[in-house]
Motif scaffolding. Structure first.
Motif, PDB file in Angstrom:
ATOM      1  N   ALA A   6       0.843  -1.212   0.000  1.00 38.81           N
ATOM      2  CA  ALA A   6       0.000   0.000   0.000  1.00 38.81           C
ATOM      3  C   ALA A   6       0.875   1.259   0.000  1.00 38.81           C
ATOM      4  N   ARG A   7       2.106   1.145   0.533  1.00 44.54           N
ATOM      5  CA  ARG A   7       3.018   2.296   0.565  1.00 44.54           C
ATOM      6  C   ARG A   7       3.519   2.664  -0.822  1.00 44.54           C
TER       7      ARG A   7
ATOM      8  N   LEU B 224       1.608   2.535  -3.535  1.00 48.23           N
ATOM      9  CA  LEU B 224       0.480   2.778  -4.435  1.00 48.23           C
ATOM     10  C   LEU B 224       0.305   4.218  -4.883  1.00 48.23           C
ATOM     11  N   ALA B 225       1.129   5.129  -4.407  1.00 51.18           N
ATOM     12  CA  ALA B 225       1.071   6.481  -4.978  1.00 51.18           C
ATOM     13  C   ALA B 225       1.734   6.479  -6.349  1.00 51.18           C
ATOM     14  N   CYS B 226       2.629   5.538  -6.563  1.00 47.68           N
ATOM     15  CA  CYS B 226       3.450   5.576  -7.774  1.00 47.68           C
ATOM     16  C   CYS B 226       3.392   4.312  -8.634  1.00 47.68           C
TER      17      CYS B 226
ATOM     18  N   ARG C 299       2.789   3.790 -14.046  1.00 45.55           N
ATOM     19  CA  ARG C 299       2.289   5.060 -13.497  1.00 45.55           C
ATOM     20  C   ARG C 299       3.486   6.011 -13.358  1.00 45.55           C
ATOM     21  N   THR C 300       3.626   6.660 -12.195  1.00 48.13           N
ATOM     22  CA  THR C 300       4.845   7.447 -11.961  1.00 48.13           C
ATOM     23  C   THR C 300       6.042   6.496 -11.952  1.00 48.13           C
TER      24      THR C 300
ATOM     25  N   TYR D 246      12.575   7.885  -2.753  1.00 45.07           N
ATOM     26  CA  TYR D 246      11.877   7.228  -1.654  1.00 45.07           C
ATOM     27  C   TYR D 246      12.909   6.600  -0.719  1.00 45.07           C
TER      28      TYR D 246
ATOM     29  N   GLU E 274      -1.021  12.749 -11.312  1.00 50.77           N
ATOM     30  CA  GLU E 274      -1.901  11.610 -11.539  1.00 50.77           C
ATOM     31  C   GLU E 274      -3.127  11.694 -10.634  1.00 50.77           C
TER      32      GLU E 274
ATOM     33  N   LYS F 118       0.886  13.433 -17.859  1.00 50.00           N
ATOM     34  CA  LYS F 118       0.856  12.541 -19.013  1.00 50.00           C
ATOM     35  C   LYS F 118      -0.380  12.851 -19.848  1.00 50.00           C
TER      36      LYS F 118
ATOM     37  N   LEU G  89      -5.038   5.842  -3.090  1.00 48.73           N
ATOM     38  CA  LEU G  89      -4.072   6.805  -3.626  1.00 48.73           C
ATOM     39  C   LEU G  89      -3.591   7.765  -2.547  1.00 48.73           C
TER      40      LEU G  89
ATOM     41  N   LYS H  80      -3.566   7.281   0.730  1.00 45.14           N
ATOM     42  CA  LYS H  80      -2.708   6.545   1.670  1.00 45.14           C
ATOM     43  C   LYS H  80      -1.315   6.369   1.061  1.00 45.14           C
ATOM     44  N   GLY H  81      -1.288   6.015  -0.218  1.00 45.23           N
ATOM     45  CA  GLY H  81      -0.009   5.868  -0.914  1.00 45.23           C
ATOM     46  C   GLY H  81       0.758   7.179  -0.920  1.00 45.23           C
ATOM     47  N   ALA H  82       0.035   8.281  -1.077  1.00 42.83           N
ATOM     48  CA  ALA H  82       0.690   9.587  -1.111  1.00 42.83           C
ATOM     49  C   ALA H  82       1.314   9.915   0.245  1.00 42.83           C
TER      50      ALA H  82
ATOM     51  N   SER I 157       2.464   7.767   2.371  1.00 46.04           N
ATOM     52  CA  SER I 157       3.670   6.936   2.450  1.00 46.04           C
ATOM     53  C   SER I 157       4.778   7.488   1.569  1.00 46.04           C
TER      54      SER I 157
ATOM     55  N   GLY J 164       8.323   8.782   2.806  1.00 51.11           N
ATOM     56  CA  GLY J 164       9.579   8.256   2.264  1.00 51.11           C
ATOM     57  C   GLY J 164      10.448   9.344   1.642  1.00 51.11           C
ATOM     58  N   ALA J 165       9.869  10.526   1.430  1.00 48.22           N
ATOM     59  CA  ALA J 165      10.629  11.639   0.852  1.00 48.22           C
ATOM     60  C   ALA J 165      11.270  12.488   1.952  1.00 48.22           C
TER      61      ALA J 165
END
Lengths: 127, 192
Positions: A33-34, A36-38, A45-46, A100, B65, B116, B139, B141-143, B145, B149-150
């Motif tokens: 799930a971590r 899934l932004a990319c 995707r990204t 990341y 996106e 894109k 999405l 939740k992923g963001a 994370s 991570g950044a």
């Protein structure tokens, strides 16, 4: 924050002390799930798709705009190379576009990789 | 001094002057209080700036996106008010994030990734409002994370702070979407 660091360190120690538990793909799904932004399994995707990952050369999905660093890395993805990359992507492939920090916990990485392996065998990934 | 103002300043020197001169004023007047400190762009040469640009660009890619995803959701006809309004509001936040990220990338001498021409979304699995909400929640939740991570990999601490500020916004989106789904809005004490 100190307390958190302590907690995390404690958990890591506990893991290191005991025998490494088997990798659990179900737990790995929650770790994924971590990503899934990319990423998605089946489409770019990204970040690039993860279906077909095992045995694939890094930076080789046609049509995906990789960094030069990834294309030149000469990595072939398997359990071992993924473990190294995911622990600290920006150190493993300096110049990677995957900005990341990584998955620092060994067990979490093992679960995550087990999940990716399971999904790569699934019908959804094979079609 | 806000992240936004920094991004808008014409050159690093001006950015620095803007910080020294008007920080108090701008702070109070800025809707997005993304704060950057005085050394914001000063130490931004060479390798560390290049690396920060890469991190900002992967965040920007994900934001662009997300904007497209909310557009698909809003136009799907599957969202009813007040959920539809939420989606539009959240999309607006992602547009603001993308704008600030892209200006900062330019400021650091980088080239922001463009949206894109088309994105792939799992539209065949989106059949009703709950499906759309669940997809949006994944999405967001992923963001969270991704920003988490950044934060530790930025060479510039001020960019880390700005990323954390965006992270907070995405976490609120996630909680509200879960709430709209009838799920526990805040299921855990820590995010990963």
């Amino acid at each position: 924050m100190k307390a958190l660091a302590f907690l995390v360190a404690g958990a890591a120690l506990a893991l290191a002390a005991g025998a490494a538990p088997a990798a659990d793909p179900a737990a790995g799904e929650a770790i994924y799930a971590r990503c899934l932004a990319c990423h998605a399994l089946a489409y770019d995707r990204t970040g690039p798709r993860h279906c077909g990952l095992f045995g694939r050369r890094a930076g080789s999905v046609a049509g995906f705009a990789y960094s030069e660093a990834m294309k030149r890395s000469k990595i072939v993805w398997n359990g071992k190379t993924l473990d190294r990359f995911l622990a600290n992507p920006m150190a493993a492939v300096p110049g990677t576009a995957m900005g990341y920090a990584g998955v620092t916990d060994r067990q979490e990485r093992a679960d995550l990789i087990a999940y990716l392996e399971r999904e790569n065998r699934s019908a959804a990934c094979r079609k | 001094m806000s992240f936004l103002t920094l991004a808008n300043a014409a050159n690093p020197l001006e950015a620095r002057r803007a910080f020294l001169g008007k920080s108090g004023l701008l702070l109070s007047g800025t809707a997005v209080a993304l704060m950057a400190g005085r050394d914001a762009l000063a130490a931004q040469a060479g390798k560390s700036a290049e690396s920060d640009v890469r991190v900002l660009n992967s965040a920007l890619g994900a934001e662009l996106e997300a904007i497209a995803a909310y557009q698909v959701g809003a136009e799907s006809g599957l969202l009813q008010k007040p959920v539809l309004d939420l989606a539009v509001t959240f999309q607006g936040h992602h547009k603001e994030h993308a704008d600030v990220l892209s200006k900062t990338i330019v400021k650091l001498g980088g080239k922001p990734v463009a949206a894109k021409p088309r994105y792939t979304f799992p539209t065949d699995t989106l059949k009703n409002q709950a499906d759309v909400l669940r997809f949006a929640a994944s999405l967001e939740k992923g963001a969270v994370s991704a920003y988490l991570g950044a934060v530790p990999v930025f060479g510039n601490r001020d960019l880390a702070k700005a990323a954390a500020s965006i992270l907070g916004d995405e976490a609120m989106h996630w909680a509200i979407l879960r709430n709209a789904l009838g799920e526990a809005p805040v299921p855990a004490a820590f995010m990963a």
